[in-house]
Design an enzyme around this catalytic site. Structure first.
Site, PDB file in Angstrom:
ATOM      1  N   TYR A   1     -39.272 -13.570  35.787  1.00 41.49           N
ATOM      2  CA  TYR A   1     -39.121 -13.668  34.517  1.00 41.49           C
ATOM      3  C   TYR A   1     -39.325 -14.614  33.316  1.00 41.49           C
ATOM      4  CZ  TYR A   1     -36.918 -12.436  29.740  1.00 41.49           C
ATOM      5  OH  TYR A   1     -37.410 -12.899  28.433  1.00 41.49           O
TER       6      TYR A   1
ATOM      7  N   GLU B   1     -43.042 -12.209  25.914  1.00 41.89           N
ATOM      8  CA  GLU B   1     -42.195 -11.764  27.522  1.00 41.89           C
ATOM      9  C   GLU B   1     -43.243 -11.325  28.599  1.00 41.89           C
ATOM     10  OE1 GLU B   1     -39.334  -8.303  27.911  1.00 41.89           O
ATOM     11  OE2 GLU B   1     -37.654 -10.425  27.769  1.00 41.89           O
TER      12      GLU B   1
END
Ligand code: GDP
Ligand code: MN
Length: 398
Positions: A109, A197
């Site tokens: 992530y 992101e």
């Protein structure tokens, strides 16, 4: 402003972030054609909507043939995809992105956000990619790596290396990770993003680091200096009430309550919402009509608020400095005469030309409930709701 995954990937790729080969399609036939153009024998078909959580909601499909691509995309086009980020309404699928499938060895992530507390760009990463960051922080908080970027110098390579080591990236891949981090940071800074992101950022079976997903959000107030970004806006993905308002120069945010608010100034709008809550009610929206509101603008604001079928009462709260209470009153009269509303309307006016404003409302003979203080107005709106005044079933659209 949000953009689509394929747009974010294109931007990040131009800053040196590696992405799988991919192509956009507007129909099932085109999707199959684009897959053939890309080559290979496995593809991922991804619904392009402004929301994450597509994988779990059926918006990401692995396909092994033309036939499967046609089938998967026929089921997607024109449908609304409902994910945990879209709300119950869902978001329409009008484009799909076809990508060559990539063998995944590890999922990471990676997020860049603006941290208001430290006034820095904050890099947030975790070795537990693929999961939502909310779930990672609830279930595996110890895996989260945070690193704030010093604004005077920007992200430095040693800092990027530190993040790579903290994530356990093997030494031969650290340089690729540094390139990815530097690229994301530059895209964030140069384009006035508020969020970048990549989830997941993957290490592939053949040891390459690649962004398999990408999301970017931009600061609306800086869009004027990035025409190449502002042209990526896709109104089909926005709340129609909000984009209609933006097109009319009104600042509107739809909420879940039932008291519609028409207010001048963002600060006063916040105070109005707080006071409604304090009086036991729930605001249906935030609507700032701004300074110098003409009667036409007030009438437009009314129609916008009444287009929300949850609205069971309207509270108009104007503190007129640049504004004029008489103009606002005229706007209210105009709006209510042209499109009578069946819900109670509470009006609180203060400031410039307040006497004249009140007279206009009284003379109109309209069933407007006049209020003195803000608290008085909020209480009147809440108790008017409790009167079970007939509900306007289908409000007039603008
Ligand atoms: P999201 O659910 O909206 O965040 O969509 P993603 O783009 O993240 O896709 C969901 C999941 O599909 C990812 O977490 C991956 O596990 C998987 N996925 C996406 N692209 C590929 C790919 O090229 N190969 C493989 N094997 N899996 C993929
Ligand atoms: Mn994702």
């Amino acid at each position: 402003m949000d953009i689509h995954e394929y747009q974010a990937k294109e931007i990040l790729a131009s800053f040196g972030v590696a992405i799988p080969p991919g192509a956009l399609a507007y129909s099932p036939e085109q999707a199959a054609y684009r897959a053939r153009e890309l080559g290979g024998d496995r593809w991922i078909v991804k619904a392009q909507v402004h929301a994450g959580g597509r994988g779990k909601a059926g918006g990401v499909k692995l396909c092994d043939s033309d036939h499967e691509i046609m089938e998967a995309t026929e089921a997607m086009f024109g449908q609304k995809l409902v994910t945990h980020q879209t709300g119950a309404e869902g978001k329409g699928i009008y484009r799909v992105y076809v990508e060559g499938a990539v063998p995944i060895a590890r999922e990471i992530y990676l997020g860049f956000v603006l941290d208001r507390g430290s006034q820095r760009v904050m890099i947030v990463a975790s070795s537990e990619g693929g999961m939502d960051i909310e779930d990672i922080s609830a279930q595996k908080p110890e895996t989260i790596v945070r690193s704030a970027v010093e604004p005077a110098v920007g992200l430095r390579e040693f800092q990027a290396r530190e993040i790579a080591f903290a994530l356990g990236i093997p030494a031969p891949l650290v340089q690729q990770m540094v390139r990815t981090l530097m690229g994301c940071y530059r895209a964030f800074r140069d384009l006035d993003a508020t969020m970048v992101e990549i989830n997941p950022l993957v290490v592939t079976g053949d040891s390459r680091i690649m962004a398999l997903d990408a999301k970017m959000t931009f600061d609306d107030n800086a869009l004027f200096r990035h025409p190449q970004v502002s042209e990526l806006r896709d109104k089909s993905q926005e709340d129609p009430r909000e984009s209609r308002a933006a097109d009319r120069g009104l600042s509107y945010v739809g909420l879940d309550g039932n008291i519609g608010c028409i207010v001048n100034g963002a600060g006063l709008a916040m105070a109005t919402m707080d006071t409604i809550k304090l009086a036991g009610g729930e605001p249906a929206n935030f609507l700032d009509i701004g300074g110098g509101a003409t009667p036409e603008r007030v009438a437009k604001a009314f129609r916008l608020v009444m287009s929300d079928k949850n609205v069971r009462a309207v509270l108009v709260n104007i503190f007129a400095g640049i504004n004029r209470c008489d103009w606002v009153a005229e706007g209210v009269v105009q709006a209510l005469t042209a499109h009578p509303v069946e819900v109670p309307v509470v009006v609180r006016l203060a400031g410039t030309n307040v006497e004249e404003g009140r007279r206009i409302l009284e003379r109109s003979g309209l069933p407007v409930i006049a209020a003195g203080s803000l608290m008085d107005a909020a209480q009147k709106a809440v108790s008017a709701l409790a009167d079970k005044t007939p509900i306007l079933e289908k409000a007039e659209a603008i």
